[in-house]
Design a protein around this motif. Structure first.
Motif, PDB file in Angstrom:
ATOM      1  N   LEU A 183       0.822  -1.209   0.000  1.00 15.34           N
ATOM      2  CA  LEU A 183       0.000   0.000   0.000  1.00 15.34           C
ATOM      3  C   LEU A 183       0.857   1.262   0.000  1.00 15.34           C
ATOM      4  O   LEU A 183       0.536   2.239  -0.692  1.00 15.34           O
ATOM      5  N   VAL A 184       1.946   1.260   0.774  1.00 21.53           N
ATOM      6  CA  VAL A 184       2.822   2.434   0.808  1.00 21.53           C
ATOM      7  C   VAL A 184       3.465   2.658  -0.557  1.00 21.53           C
ATOM      8  O   VAL A 184       3.509   3.781  -1.065  1.00 21.53           O
ATOM      9  N   ALA A 185       3.969   1.589  -1.189  1.00 20.74           N
ATOM     10  CA  ALA A 185       4.609   1.725  -2.504  1.00 20.74           C
ATOM     11  C   ALA A 185       3.616   2.221  -3.550  1.00 20.74           C
ATOM     12  O   ALA A 185       3.927   3.131  -4.333  1.00 20.74           O
ATOM     13  N   LEU A 186       2.416   1.640  -3.559  1.00 18.95           N
ATOM     14  CA  LEU A 186       1.407   2.053  -4.532  1.00 18.95           C
ATOM     15  C   LEU A 186       0.987   3.499  -4.311  1.00 18.95           C
ATOM     16  O   LEU A 186       0.908   4.299  -5.258  1.00 18.95           O
ATOM     17  N   THR A 187       0.727   3.866  -3.054  1.00 14.92           N
ATOM     18  CA  THR A 187       0.298   5.227  -2.744  1.00 14.92           C
ATOM     19  C   THR A 187       1.392   6.233  -3.065  1.00 14.92           C
ATOM     20  O   THR A 187       1.130   7.313  -3.620  1.00 14.92           O
ATOM     21  N   TYR A 188       2.641   5.887  -2.741  1.00 16.39           N
ATOM     22  CA  TYR A 188       3.751   6.796  -3.033  1.00 16.39           C
ATOM     23  C   TYR A 188       3.877   7.036  -4.533  1.00 16.39           C
ATOM     24  O   TYR A 188       4.087   8.167  -4.982  1.00 16.39           O
ATOM     25  N   GLY A 189       3.767   5.962  -5.316  1.00 25.25           N
ATOM     26  CA  GLY A 189       3.884   6.110  -6.772  1.00 25.25           C
ATOM     27  C   GLY A 189       2.803   7.015  -7.340  1.00 25.25           C
ATOM     28  O   GLY A 189       3.078   7.868  -8.191  1.00 25.25           O
ATOM     29  N   ILE A 190       1.568   6.846  -6.855  1.00 24.55           N
ATOM     30  CA  ILE A 190       0.465   7.674  -7.348  1.00 24.55           C
ATOM     31  C   ILE A 190       0.666   9.134  -6.945  1.00 24.55           C
ATOM     32  O   ILE A 190       0.474  10.063  -7.746  1.00 24.55           O
ATOM     33  N   ILE A 191       1.076   9.363  -5.694  1.00 22.72           N
ATOM     34  CA  ILE A 191       1.287  10.730  -5.211  1.00 22.72           C
ATOM     35  C   ILE A 191       2.437  11.401  -5.964  1.00 22.72           C
ATOM     36  O   ILE A 191       2.321  12.532  -6.442  1.00 22.72           O
ATOM     37  N   ASP A 192       3.558  10.686  -6.087  1.00 24.70           N
ATOM     38  CA  ASP A 192       4.728  11.263  -6.745  1.00 24.70           C
ATOM     39  C   ASP A 192       4.457  11.507  -8.224  1.00 24.70           C
ATOM     40  O   ASP A 192       4.892  12.519  -8.794  1.00 24.70           O
ATOM     41  N   GLY A 193       3.714  10.591  -8.853  1.00 23.96           N
ATOM     42  CA  GLY A 193       3.359  10.791 -10.247  1.00 23.96           C
ATOM     43  C   GLY A 193       2.459  11.997 -10.435  1.00 23.96           C
ATOM     44  O   GLY A 193       2.600  12.754 -11.408  1.00 23.96           O
ATOM     45  N   GLY A 194       1.531  12.195  -9.513  1.00 27.97           N
ATOM     46  CA  GLY A 194       0.651  13.350  -9.588  1.00 27.97           C
ATOM     47  C   GLY A 194       1.405  14.664  -9.413  1.00 27.97           C
ATOM     48  O   GLY A 194       1.026  15.692  -9.985  1.00 27.97           O
ATOM     49  N   GLU A 195       2.491  14.639  -8.615  1.00 26.23           N
ATOM     50  CA  GLU A 195       3.259  15.856  -8.368  1.00 26.23           C
ATOM     51  C   GLU A 195       4.227  16.176  -9.503  1.00 26.23           C
ATOM     52  O   GLU A 195       4.337  17.323  -9.954  1.00 26.23           O
ATOM     53  N   HIS A 196       4.956  15.147  -9.969  1.00 23.54           N
ATOM     54  CA  HIS A 196       6.060  15.379 -10.894  1.00 23.54           C
ATOM     55  C   HIS A 196       5.873  14.741 -12.265  1.00 23.54           C
ATOM     56  O   HIS A 196       6.775  14.790 -13.099  1.00 23.54           O
ATOM     57  N   GLY A 197       4.710  14.132 -12.485  1.00 23.15           N
ATOM     58  CA  GLY A 197       4.462  13.509 -13.772  1.00 23.15           C
ATOM     59  C   GLY A 197       4.725  12.013 -13.738  1.00 23.15           C
ATOM     60  O   GLY A 197       5.542  11.523 -12.957  1.00 23.15           O
ATOM     61  N   PHE A 198       4.034  11.295 -14.630  1.00 18.42           N
ATOM     62  CA  PHE A 198       4.137   9.845 -14.647  1.00 18.42           C
ATOM     63  C   PHE A 198       5.161   9.339 -15.667  1.00 18.42           C
ATOM     64  O   PHE A 198       5.160   8.172 -16.025  1.00 18.42           O
ATOM     65  N   GLY A 199       6.041  10.222 -16.137  1.00 20.97           N
ATOM     66  CA  GLY A 199       7.055   9.802 -17.089  1.00 20.97           C
ATOM     67  C   GLY A 199       8.334   9.318 -16.437  1.00 20.97           C
ATOM     68  O   GLY A 199       9.251   8.879 -17.137  1.00 20.97           O
ATOM     69  N   ARG A 200       8.439   9.398 -15.116  1.00 26.60           N
ATOM     70  CA  ARG A 200       9.665   9.010 -14.418  1.00 26.60           C
ATOM     71  C   ARG A 200       9.644   7.524 -14.083  1.00 26.60           C
ATOM     72  O   ARG A 200       8.631   7.003 -13.602  1.00 26.60           O
ATOM     73  N   PRO A 201      10.756   6.805 -14.283  1.00 30.16           N
ATOM     74  CA  PRO A 201      10.788   5.360 -14.011  1.00 30.16           C
ATOM     75  C   PRO A 201      10.462   5.013 -12.570  1.00 30.16           C
ATOM     76  O   PRO A 201       9.821   3.995 -12.299  1.00 30.16           O
ATOM     77  N   ILE A 202      10.902   5.847 -11.611  1.00 24.37           N
ATOM     78  CA  ILE A 202      10.679   5.535 -10.207  1.00 24.37           C
ATOM     79  C   ILE A 202       9.194   5.474  -9.880  1.00 24.37           C
ATOM     80  O   ILE A 202       8.756   4.713  -9.015  1.00 24.37           O
ATOM     81  N   VAL A 203       8.390   6.292 -10.582  1.00 21.13           N
ATOM     82  CA  VAL A 203       6.957   6.308 -10.344  1.00 21.13           C
ATOM     83  C   VAL A 203       6.339   4.967 -10.724  1.00 21.13           C
ATOM     84  O   VAL A 203       5.603   4.350  -9.941  1.00 21.13           O
TER      85      VAL A 203
END
Length: 249
Positions: A183-203
Protein backbone atom coordinates in the motif's frame (compact mmCIF):
# COMPACT_ATOMS: atom_id res chain seq x y z
CA UNK A 1 -4.77 22.33 5.83
CA UNK A 2 -5.51 23.01 2.14
CA UNK A 3 -6.83 26.51 2.81
CA UNK A 4 -3.72 27.31 4.89
CA UNK A 5 -1.18 26.42 2.19
CA UNK A 6 -0.81 29.98 0.94
CA UNK A 7 -0.19 31.22 4.47
CA UNK A 8 2.32 28.44 5.18
CA UNK A 9 4.29 29.48 2.09
CA UNK A 10 4.58 33.05 3.41
CA UNK A 11 8.00 33.49 5.09
CA UNK A 12 6.67 36.20 7.40
CA UNK A 13 3.28 34.87 8.51
CA UNK A 14 3.94 31.19 7.90
CA UNK A 15 6.89 28.83 7.56
CA UNK A 16 8.17 29.91 4.17
CA UNK A 17 7.48 26.42 2.86
CA UNK A 18 8.39 25.53 -0.71
CA UNK A 19 5.92 23.93 -3.12
CA UNK A 20 7.44 20.51 -2.51
CA UNK A 21 7.28 20.92 1.25
CA UNK A 22 3.64 21.96 1.04
CA UNK A 23 2.84 18.89 -1.04
CA UNK A 24 4.50 16.59 1.47
CA UNK A 25 2.79 18.31 4.39
CA UNK A 26 -0.40 16.95 2.81
CA UNK A 27 0.95 13.69 1.42
CA UNK A 28 2.89 12.53 4.48
CA UNK A 29 -0.47 12.05 6.21
CA UNK A 30 -2.01 10.27 3.22
CA UNK A 31 0.94 7.94 2.74
CA UNK A 32 1.14 6.81 6.38
CA UNK A 33 -2.64 6.60 6.71
CA UNK A 34 -3.05 4.42 3.62
CA UNK A 35 -0.13 2.18 4.53
CA UNK A 36 -1.24 1.43 8.09
CA UNK A 37 -5.04 1.48 7.75
CA UNK A 38 -5.56 -2.21 7.08
CA UNK A 39 -2.90 -3.43 9.51
CA UNK A 40 -4.21 -1.35 12.39
CA UNK A 41 -7.70 -2.70 11.78
CA UNK A 42 -6.32 -6.24 12.14
CA UNK A 43 -4.36 -5.38 15.28
CA UNK A 44 -7.34 -3.57 16.79
CA UNK A 45 -9.48 -6.69 16.35
CA UNK A 46 -6.84 -8.69 18.19
CA UNK A 47 -5.72 -6.40 21.01
CA UNK A 48 -8.88 -4.38 21.64
CA UNK A 49 -10.82 -1.96 19.46
CA UNK A 50 -11.53 0.54 22.22
CA UNK A 51 -7.86 0.55 23.16
CA UNK A 52 -6.80 1.27 19.59
CA UNK A 53 -9.43 3.98 19.25
CA UNK A 54 -8.15 5.72 22.40
CA UNK A 55 -4.53 5.39 21.26
CA UNK A 56 -5.42 6.70 17.80
CA UNK A 57 -7.31 9.69 19.19
CA UNK A 58 -4.46 10.53 21.57
CA UNK A 59 -1.88 10.34 18.77
CA UNK A 60 -4.07 12.42 16.47
CA UNK A 61 -4.49 15.09 19.17
CA UNK A 62 -0.77 15.13 20.01
CA UNK A 63 0.18 15.35 16.34
CA UNK A 64 -2.31 18.20 15.84
CA UNK A 65 -0.69 20.07 18.72
CA UNK A 66 2.78 19.48 17.28
CA UNK A 67 1.60 20.58 13.84
CA UNK A 68 0.12 23.81 15.22
CA UNK A 69 3.40 24.83 16.84
CA UNK A 70 5.82 23.56 14.18
CA UNK A 71 8.73 25.92 13.64
CA UNK A 72 9.93 24.46 10.34
CA UNK A 73 8.40 22.74 7.34
CA UNK A 74 10.23 19.53 8.25
CA UNK A 75 8.62 19.51 11.70
CA UNK A 76 5.20 20.02 10.13
CA UNK A 77 5.72 17.13 7.69
CA UNK A 78 6.81 14.84 10.55
CA UNK A 79 3.85 15.87 12.69
CA UNK A 80 1.48 15.24 9.82
CA UNK A 81 2.96 11.75 9.38
CA UNK A 82 2.29 11.08 13.08
CA UNK A 83 -1.24 12.35 12.53
CA UNK A 84 -1.57 9.71 9.81
CA UNK A 85 -0.64 7.02 12.34
CA UNK A 86 -3.42 8.24 14.63
CA UNK A 87 -5.94 8.42 11.81
CA UNK A 88 -5.10 4.88 10.68
CA UNK A 89 -5.72 3.62 14.21
CA UNK A 90 -9.06 5.43 14.47
CA UNK A 91 -10.88 4.75 11.21
CA UNK A 92 -11.06 0.92 10.96
CA UNK A 93 -11.95 0.31 14.60
CA UNK A 94 -14.85 2.77 14.49
CA UNK A 95 -16.72 0.56 12.02
CA UNK A 96 -15.74 -2.57 13.96
CA UNK A 97 -17.10 -1.03 17.17
CA UNK A 98 -20.34 -0.06 15.41
CA UNK A 99 -20.76 -3.63 14.15
CA UNK A 100 -20.10 -4.99 17.64
CA UNK A 101 -22.17 -2.53 19.70
CA UNK A 102 -25.31 -2.06 17.61
CA UNK A 103 -28.04 -4.57 17.07
CA UNK A 104 -28.31 -5.72 13.42
CA UNK A 105 -31.61 -3.84 13.14
CA UNK A 106 -29.88 -0.57 14.12
CA UNK A 107 -26.53 -1.18 12.47
CA UNK A 108 -27.47 0.28 9.08
CA UNK A 109 -28.61 3.53 10.67
CA UNK A 110 -25.44 3.71 12.78
CA UNK A 111 -23.21 3.24 9.73
CA UNK A 112 -25.29 5.86 7.91
CA UNK A 113 -24.66 8.36 10.73
CA UNK A 114 -20.95 7.49 10.62
CA UNK A 115 -20.77 8.03 6.85
CA UNK A 116 -22.86 11.21 7.06
CA UNK A 117 -20.53 12.62 9.71
CA UNK A 118 -17.53 12.02 7.46
CA UNK A 119 -19.27 13.71 4.55
CA UNK A 120 -20.31 16.67 6.70
CA UNK A 121 -16.76 17.10 7.98
CA UNK A 122 -15.41 17.17 4.42
CA UNK A 123 -17.91 19.89 3.55
CA UNK A 124 -17.46 22.17 6.56
CA UNK A 125 -13.68 21.67 6.97
CA UNK A 126 -12.60 24.29 4.39
CA UNK A 127 -15.19 26.75 5.67
CA UNK A 128 -14.04 26.42 9.29
CA UNK A 129 -10.40 26.53 8.18
CA UNK A 130 -10.97 29.76 6.28
CA UNK A 131 -12.76 31.34 9.23
CA UNK A 132 -9.89 30.39 11.55
CA UNK A 133 -7.29 31.86 9.18
CA UNK A 134 -9.25 35.09 8.97
CA UNK A 135 -9.10 35.55 12.75
CA UNK A 136 -6.09 33.57 14.03
CA UNK A 137 -2.66 32.30 12.98
CA UNK A 138 -2.22 29.29 10.67
CA UNK A 139 -1.68 26.84 13.54
CA UNK A 140 -5.32 27.25 14.57
CA UNK A 141 -6.39 24.91 11.73
CA UNK A 142 -4.62 22.13 13.65
CA UNK A 143 -5.22 23.36 17.18
CA UNK A 144 -8.98 23.09 16.75
CA UNK A 145 -8.58 19.30 16.70
CA UNK A 146 -7.28 19.18 20.28
CA UNK A 147 -10.50 20.00 22.18
CA UNK A 148 -12.43 17.70 19.83
CA UNK A 149 -9.99 14.89 20.64
CA UNK A 150 -10.25 15.56 24.39
CA UNK A 151 -14.05 15.29 24.24
CA UNK A 152 -13.77 12.18 22.06
CA UNK A 153 -11.32 10.42 24.39
CA UNK A 154 -13.51 11.22 27.40
CA UNK A 155 -16.71 9.93 25.78
CA UNK A 156 -15.05 6.80 24.37
CA UNK A 157 -13.51 5.97 27.75
CA UNK A 158 -16.92 6.27 29.45
CA UNK A 159 -19.37 4.95 26.86
CA UNK A 160 -17.65 2.52 24.47
CA UNK A 161 -17.27 -1.10 25.62
CA UNK A 162 -14.07 -2.97 24.90
CA UNK A 163 -14.31 -5.65 22.23
CA UNK A 164 -11.97 -7.88 20.28
CA UNK A 165 -12.02 -10.89 18.03
CA UNK A 166 -12.82 -13.87 20.32
CA UNK A 167 -10.76 -16.21 18.14
CA UNK A 168 -7.89 -14.11 16.75
CA UNK A 169 -5.47 -16.93 16.05
CA UNK A 170 -1.83 -16.16 15.36
CA UNK A 171 -0.73 -12.78 14.07
CA UNK A 172 -0.09 -12.95 10.34
CA UNK A 173 3.17 -10.97 10.37
CA UNK A 174 4.00 -11.75 6.73
CA UNK A 175 0.54 -10.67 5.58
CA UNK A 176 0.67 -7.46 7.62
CA UNK A 177 4.14 -6.64 6.25
CA UNK A 178 3.08 -7.32 2.65
CA UNK A 179 -0.02 -5.13 3.02
CA UNK A 180 1.93 -2.20 4.50
CA UNK A 181 4.75 -2.33 1.93
CA UNK A 182 2.36 -2.82 -0.99
CA UNK A 183 0.00 0.00 0.00
CA UNK A 184 2.82 2.43 0.81
CA UNK A 185 4.61 1.72 -2.50
CA UNK A 186 1.41 2.05 -4.53
CA UNK A 187 0.30 5.23 -2.74
CA UNK A 188 3.75 6.80 -3.03
CA UNK A 189 3.88 6.11 -6.77
CA UNK A 190 0.46 7.67 -7.35
CA UNK A 191 1.29 10.73 -5.21
CA UNK A 192 4.73 11.26 -6.75
CA UNK A 193 3.36 10.79 -10.25
CA UNK A 194 0.65 13.35 -9.59
CA UNK A 195 3.26 15.86 -8.37
CA UNK A 196 6.06 15.38 -10.89
CA UNK A 197 4.46 13.51 -13.77
CA UNK A 198 4.14 9.84 -14.65
CA UNK A 199 7.05 9.80 -17.09
CA UNK A 200 9.66 9.01 -14.42
CA UNK A 201 10.79 5.36 -14.01
CA UNK A 202 10.68 5.54 -10.21
CA UNK A 203 6.96 6.31 -10.34
CA UNK A 204 6.07 3.23 -12.38
CA UNK A 205 8.53 1.09 -10.43
CA UNK A 206 6.69 2.09 -7.25
CA UNK A 207 3.21 1.59 -8.72
CA UNK A 208 3.94 -1.73 -10.43
CA UNK A 209 5.97 -2.94 -7.45
CA UNK A 210 3.17 -2.01 -5.07
CA UNK A 211 0.58 -3.83 -7.19
CA UNK A 212 2.85 -6.89 -7.41
CA UNK A 213 3.31 -6.97 -3.65
CA UNK A 214 -0.44 -6.61 -3.09
CA UNK A 215 -1.03 -9.48 -5.52
CA UNK A 216 1.48 -11.55 -3.54
CA UNK A 217 -0.43 -10.55 -0.40
CA UNK A 218 -3.70 -11.89 -1.83
CA UNK A 219 -2.04 -15.14 -2.94
CA UNK A 220 -0.43 -15.58 0.46
CA UNK A 221 -3.65 -14.84 2.35
CA UNK A 222 -5.45 -17.55 0.35
CA UNK A 223 -2.99 -20.19 1.57
CA UNK A 224 -2.12 -19.25 5.16
CA UNK A 225 -4.01 -20.91 8.04
CA UNK A 226 -4.69 -17.68 9.98
CA UNK A 227 -4.89 -14.87 7.41
CA UNK A 228 -4.98 -11.25 8.50
CA UNK A 229 -7.70 -10.82 5.85
CA UNK A 230 -9.67 -13.79 4.54
CA UNK A 231 -9.90 -12.77 0.87
CA UNK A 232 -12.31 -15.62 0.19
CA UNK A 233 -15.03 -13.55 1.88
CA UNK A 234 -15.18 -11.33 -1.20
CA UNK A 235 -16.79 -14.23 -3.04
CA UNK A 236 -19.81 -13.89 -0.73
CA UNK A 237 -22.18 -11.24 -2.24
CA UNK A 238 -23.64 -10.28 1.15
CA UNK A 239 -20.13 -9.43 2.36
CA UNK A 240 -18.62 -7.92 -0.77
CA UNK A 241 -21.38 -5.39 -1.48
CA UNK A 242 -21.29 -3.56 1.91
CA UNK A 243 -17.48 -3.51 1.82
CA UNK A 244 -17.55 -1.92 -1.64
CA UNK A 245 -20.04 0.72 -0.49
CA UNK A 246 -17.99 1.56 2.62
CA UNK A 247 -14.85 1.74 0.48
CA UNK A 248 -16.50 4.26 -1.84
CA UNK A 249 -17.61 6.35 1.16
Amino acid sequence: LNVALRTLADPEHGLGATQGQLEWAINSYTLVFAGLLFSFGVLGDRFGRKRFLLIGLALFGLASLLSAYSQTSGQLIGARALMGVGGAAIMPVTLSIISNVFDPRERGRAIGVWAGSVGLAVAIGPIVGGALLENFWWGSVFLINVPVVIVGVTLVAIMVPESRDPRPGRIDFVGVLLSVVGLVALTYGIIDGGEHGFGRPIVWLSIVGGLAILFAFVMYERRVANPSMDVRLFKVPRFATPVAVIGIV
